[in-house]
Structures are given as C-alpha cells and as structure tokens.
Write an enzyme that holds these catalytic residues in place. Structure first.
Site, PDB file in Angstrom:
ATOM      1  N   ASP A 168      17.352  12.125 -48.182  1.00 17.32           N
ATOM      2  CA  ASP A 168      16.378  11.077 -47.829  1.00 17.32           C
ATOM      3  C   ASP A 168      16.568  10.691 -46.370  1.00 17.32           C
ATOM      4  OD1 ASP A 168      14.256   9.271 -48.391  1.00 17.32           O
ATOM      5  OD2 ASP A 168      15.682   7.640 -48.677  1.00 17.32           O
ATOM      6  N   ASP A 189      23.198   5.361 -46.070  1.00 14.36           N
ATOM      7  CA  ASP A 189      22.388   5.426 -47.298  1.00 14.36           C
ATOM      8  C   ASP A 189      22.472   6.795 -47.964  1.00 14.36           C
ATOM      9  OD1 ASP A 189      21.690   2.822 -46.944  1.00 14.36           O
ATOM     10  OD2 ASP A 189      19.689   3.236 -46.138  1.00 14.36           O
TER      11      ASP A 189
END
Length: 287
Positions: A168, A189
């Site tokens: 991502d 993340d």
C-alpha cells in the site's frame, strides 16, 4: 492530555509515562505522541476490524500463517475466537515486518514494544524535532524528486530482497525525515505487508507500489513518468537476479503475449478504488 482507554494499560505497566497529543487518525489506526523516560515515541492504536476502512484485506492476509494450530483452525472456520486471532495476526504483522525490515537496513521507524494491541515505535522527526510530514504535504524541486524517487525505488528493492512487499505504498505513508540537514524518506504503515514468495498478489501489489512512486514524483519531474521500474524489479526477482546492488535501468521490454483482460479489469478497479481512498484520506486526515 487525558490518556485514551487503549493506552491505560501501557501507563499502568510503566511502558509510557505520559500522553502528549494525538498525532493522526487514519483508516487503520490512531497515533499518539507519548513520553517514555527521556524518549518521545509514537503509540499506534490499531482500530477494530469493524471500524477499519482498509479494502481487500483478504488479498493481504492470504497465506499468513500462525504458529498455533488451534488458532489456525479457528481462523479457517471464521469462529468468534478465529476472528479474534485473525485480528491479532493482522496487528502483529506490522510489528514483524518492522523488525524484519529494520534488520535488512530499510528505513522504517524503529519498533520498541507491542502491548495490548498498541505498537510503540520511534517518532520520525523533521529538522526541528517535530513530527515529520508525509510526502503528500511537501513540494519538491525536480532534482529532489529524482533523488527521493531513486532512494525509494532502492528501498522497495531492499524490502523485496528481504522477502517483503509493502502492498500500500504511496505518498500518504512515507514520511520525509531530516537529520544533520539531510532529508530522507521513511516508510511507514505496514500492517498490510505481504510475503513476496507466499502471496499470489505480491507481484500486482509491488507493481502498484512502484507505480504510485512514479506517479507522485512525476508531478515534479515528468521524465519519471516514462520509467517502468516495477516490471524490471519483479522480473529480476523472479529470475533470482535481484540484490540490493543490482543496477536498474527503469525500462522493461514486455514479451508479446495474449492480454489477460480479467487482470487488466481488476487493475482498473483497483486504481479507481485507490483513487477514491486517497481522496477520502485527503478529506479526512488530521495534521
């Protein structure tokens, strides 16, 4: 500030001393700045599954393994206990990835502890010691765009050589840190990170990650829009020819083959969903 309930156990255990402020609230988690002794850290509180907006979680959790056979059976059945174990595995995935990538020399926040669904890790800072901005909040000169793009492509390669695909990666989860007057990107993340060899979607995710970098930095240096690092990197990886020092050209000659229309349509759907998610993040993100 008053500590949120999810951080109370860390205070009681002496893992942190005070909660300074909320840093951000995203699709997956809330992040707080905390103090532990002389250190200023981040405390990342993962949201419960029913409060998350992350899409296509099945693609990311495919082939993730747990050591406990009872947990594995429960997860396969989808029982209440299985869902709890799936949630625990989802949360611990980022911790595992952070330790793995830090050991491989990838620029990620240093993890310190994981307790009761909260990840304690390094606070990435700018030149003033404040929380570092996301790439999305910074404008670059063409020279800076070329430099940071090259750095991040090298980080993608280093991650892949460590067996990890971010899954991502975009300007929204890369911070621009600064130390000794030198700016450098730090990747954050990672709960959706996948095993490069064990996930059937790893190739598609890596290509999308690299394309996101190209498209973002291409806004500042249009020559980057003509590069094609993703397929080149994956082809070298599949052929066992990729290392941290492998020279890349940014060009890739595709073999003539029948077009997989199903794959093309899925990429289009992914791109549309990704664009919608970005717009939502821009509209709802807090500084």
């Amino acid at each position: 500030m008053k500590a949120p309930p999810r951080l109370q156990s860390l205070l009681e255990e002496g893992l942190i001393d005070t909660v300074v402020r909320q840093l951000m609230s995203g699709k997956e988690a809330m992040v707080f700045v905390v103090r532990s002794g002389e250190q200023t850290l981040c405390a990342k509180i993962y949201k419960e599954a029913n409060n998350r907006s992350f899409r296509q979680a099945v693609d990311y959790t495919e082939n993730r393994k747990v050591k406990n056979s009872r947990s594995a059976r429960a997860m396969a059945k989808g029982s209440k206990f299985g869902r709890q174990e799936q949630e625990a595995a989802w949360q611990s995935a980022e911790v595992d990835a952070l330790y793995r990538l830090a050991a491989a020399g990838v620029r990620v926040p240093q993890p310190y502890n994981f307790h009761d669904g909260v990840l304690l890790m390094e606070l990435v800072t700018d030149a003033n010691g404040d929380a570092a901005p996301r790439l999305n909040d910074v404008a670059f000169t063409p020279e800076q765009a070329l430099q940071h793009h090259a750095t991040l492509v090298a980080e993608v390669v280093r991650m892949l050589c460590a067996g990890v695909v971010h899954g991502d990666l975009s300007e929204f989860n890369i911070l621009l840190a600064s130390s000794d007057d030198v700016d450098f990107p730090v990747i954050i993340d990672l709960p959706q990170a996948v095993d490069a060899a064990g996930n059937n979607h790893a190739q598609r995710m890596l290509l999308r990650d690299v394309a996101n970098l190209r498209d973002f930095f291409g806004q500042f240096e249009p020559t980057l829009l003509k590069t094609d690092y993703g397929p080149e990197i994956w082809s070298l990886y599949q052929g066992g020819l990729l290392s941290n020092d492998t020279p890349l050209t940014g060009h890739y000659e595709r073999a003539n083959a029948d077009v997989d229309m199903e794959a093309v349509l899925r990429e289009i759907d992914d791109a549309r969903a990704e664009d919608a998610a970005r717009r939502l993040r821009m509209a709802t993100a807090t500084p």
